[in-house]
Design a protein around this motif. Sequence first.
Motif, PDB file in Angstrom:
ATOM      1  N   GLU A   1    -104.394  13.842 -60.052  1.00 55.99           N
ATOM      2  CA  GLU A   1    -103.995  13.124 -61.258  1.00 55.99           C
ATOM      3  C   GLU A   1    -102.704  12.336 -60.997  1.00 55.99           C
ATOM      4  O   GLU A   1    -101.750  12.872 -60.442  1.00 55.99           O
ATOM      5  CB  GLU A   1    -103.771  14.133 -62.393  1.00 55.99           C
ATOM      6  CG  GLU A   1    -103.580  13.521 -63.753  1.00 55.99           C
ATOM      7  CD  GLU A   1    -104.840  12.860 -64.286  1.00 55.99           C
ATOM      8  OE1 GLU A   1    -104.701  11.904 -65.062  1.00 55.99           O
ATOM      9  OE2 GLU A   1    -105.950  13.292 -63.925  1.00 55.99           O
ATOM     10  N   PRO A   2    -102.637  11.051 -61.384  1.00 59.32           N
ATOM     11  CA  PRO A   2    -101.415  10.255 -61.167  1.00 59.32           C
ATOM     12  C   PRO A   2    -100.226  10.823 -61.932  1.00 59.32           C
ATOM     13  O   PRO A   2    -100.373  11.353 -63.036  1.00 59.32           O
ATOM     14  CB  PRO A   2    -101.786   8.872 -61.710  1.00 59.32           C
ATOM     15  CG  PRO A   2    -103.266   8.843 -61.760  1.00 59.32           C
ATOM     16  CD  PRO A   2    -103.710  10.264 -61.970  1.00 59.32           C
ATOM     17  N   VAL A   3     -99.052  10.700 -61.339  1.00 56.46           N
ATOM     18  CA  VAL A   3     -97.796  11.149 -61.931  1.00 56.46           C
ATOM     19  C   VAL A   3     -96.856   9.952 -61.969  1.00 56.46           C
ATOM     20  O   VAL A   3     -96.719   9.241 -60.972  1.00 56.46           O
ATOM     21  CB  VAL A   3     -97.160  12.280 -61.083  1.00 56.46           C
ATOM     22  CG1 VAL A   3     -95.813  12.679 -61.631  1.00 56.46           C
ATOM     23  CG2 VAL A   3     -98.077  13.471 -60.988  1.00 56.46           C
ATOM     24  N   THR A   4     -96.216   9.714 -63.118  1.00 60.00           N
ATOM     25  CA  THR A   4     -95.238   8.633 -63.221  1.00 60.00           C
ATOM     26  C   THR A   4     -93.881   9.158 -62.785  1.00 60.00           C
ATOM     27  O   THR A   4     -93.422  10.196 -63.271  1.00 60.00           O
ATOM     28  CB  THR A   4     -95.160   8.105 -64.664  1.00 60.00           C
ATOM     29  OG1 THR A   4     -96.451   7.628 -65.045  1.00 60.00           O
ATOM     30  CG2 THR A   4     -94.161   6.978 -64.782  1.00 60.00           C
ATOM     31  N   VAL A   5     -93.239   8.430 -61.878  1.00 62.59           N
ATOM     32  CA  VAL A   5     -91.909   8.796 -61.397  1.00 62.59           C
ATOM     33  C   VAL A   5     -90.929   7.816 -62.031  1.00 62.59           C
ATOM     34  O   VAL A   5     -91.061   6.608 -61.863  1.00 62.59           O
ATOM     35  CB  VAL A   5     -91.839   8.736 -59.858  1.00 62.59           C
ATOM     36  CG1 VAL A   5     -90.453   9.102 -59.376  1.00 62.59           C
ATOM     37  CG2 VAL A   5     -92.885   9.660 -59.244  1.00 62.59           C
ATOM     38  N   HIS A   6     -89.954   8.317 -62.783  1.00 61.74           N
ATOM     39  CA  HIS A   6     -88.996   7.494 -63.507  1.00 61.74           C
ATOM     40  C   HIS A   6     -87.688   7.364 -62.742  1.00 61.74           C
ATOM     41  O   HIS A   6     -87.349   8.223 -61.924  1.00 61.74           O
ATOM     42  CB  HIS A   6     -88.709   8.100 -64.882  1.00 61.74           C
ATOM     43  CG  HIS A   6     -89.925   8.186 -65.745  1.00 61.74           C
ATOM     44  ND1 HIS A   6     -90.392   7.119 -66.467  1.00 61.74           N
ATOM     45  CD2 HIS A   6     -90.769   9.205 -65.996  1.00 61.74           C
ATOM     46  CE1 HIS A   6     -91.480   7.479 -67.130  1.00 61.74           C
ATOM     47  NE2 HIS A   6     -91.734   8.741 -66.853  1.00 61.74           N
ATOM     48  N   ALA A   7     -86.937   6.295 -63.030  1.00 58.64           N
ATOM     49  CA  ALA A   7     -85.646   6.066 -62.377  1.00 58.64           C
ATOM     50  C   ALA A   7     -84.670   7.214 -62.646  1.00 58.64           C
ATOM     51  O   ALA A   7     -83.828   7.520 -61.807  1.00 58.64           O
ATOM     52  CB  ALA A   7     -85.049   4.752 -62.862  1.00 58.64           C
ATOM     53  N   GLU A   8     -84.791   7.859 -63.798  1.00 56.38           N
ATOM     54  CA  GLU A   8     -83.887   8.962 -64.133  1.00 56.38           C
ATOM     55  C   GLU A   8     -84.160  10.206 -63.283  1.00 56.38           C
ATOM     56  O   GLU A   8     -83.310  11.059 -63.133  1.00 56.38           O
ATOM     57  CB  GLU A   8     -84.019   9.341 -65.622  1.00 56.38           C
ATOM     58  CG  GLU A   8     -83.628   8.235 -66.575  1.00 56.38           C
ATOM     59  CD  GLU A   8     -84.756   7.227 -66.800  1.00 56.38           C
ATOM     60  OE1 GLU A   8     -85.938   7.587 -66.621  1.00 56.38           O
ATOM     61  OE2 GLU A   8     -84.446   6.074 -67.134  1.00 56.38           O
ATOM     62  N   SER A   9     -85.351  10.327 -62.774  1.00 59.94           N
ATOM     63  CA  SER A   9     -85.737  11.447 -61.921  1.00 59.94           C
ATOM     64  C   SER A   9     -86.675  10.902 -60.840  1.00 59.94           C
ATOM     65  O   SER A   9     -87.898  11.032 -60.937  1.00 59.94           O
ATOM     66  CB  SER A   9     -86.425  12.537 -62.749  1.00 59.94           C
ATOM     67  OG  SER A   9     -86.778  13.619 -61.919  1.00 59.94           O
TER      68      SER A   9
END
Length: 63
Positions: free
Chosen positions: A7-15
């Motif tokens: 399943e795709p996971v979104t990686v954010h700039a904050e983490s």
Amino acid sequence: MSVDDGEPVTVHAESPWLLPPAGTHHITVTLPHHPSGPGLRAELLALDAVRDWSCAVQDETTC
């Protein structure tokens, strides 16, 4: 990002970290296309075992 076609996971700039599990064979990274925005990049970092090292106690009087 997706790991081993999961399943795709979104990686954010904050983490900005994704730690794949041991034994991972395939990582897919998808970045948005924004021609007038800042350049985006992904960097894959690998950890290798540290071997043949030693440590010693340092006497406080020599600091």
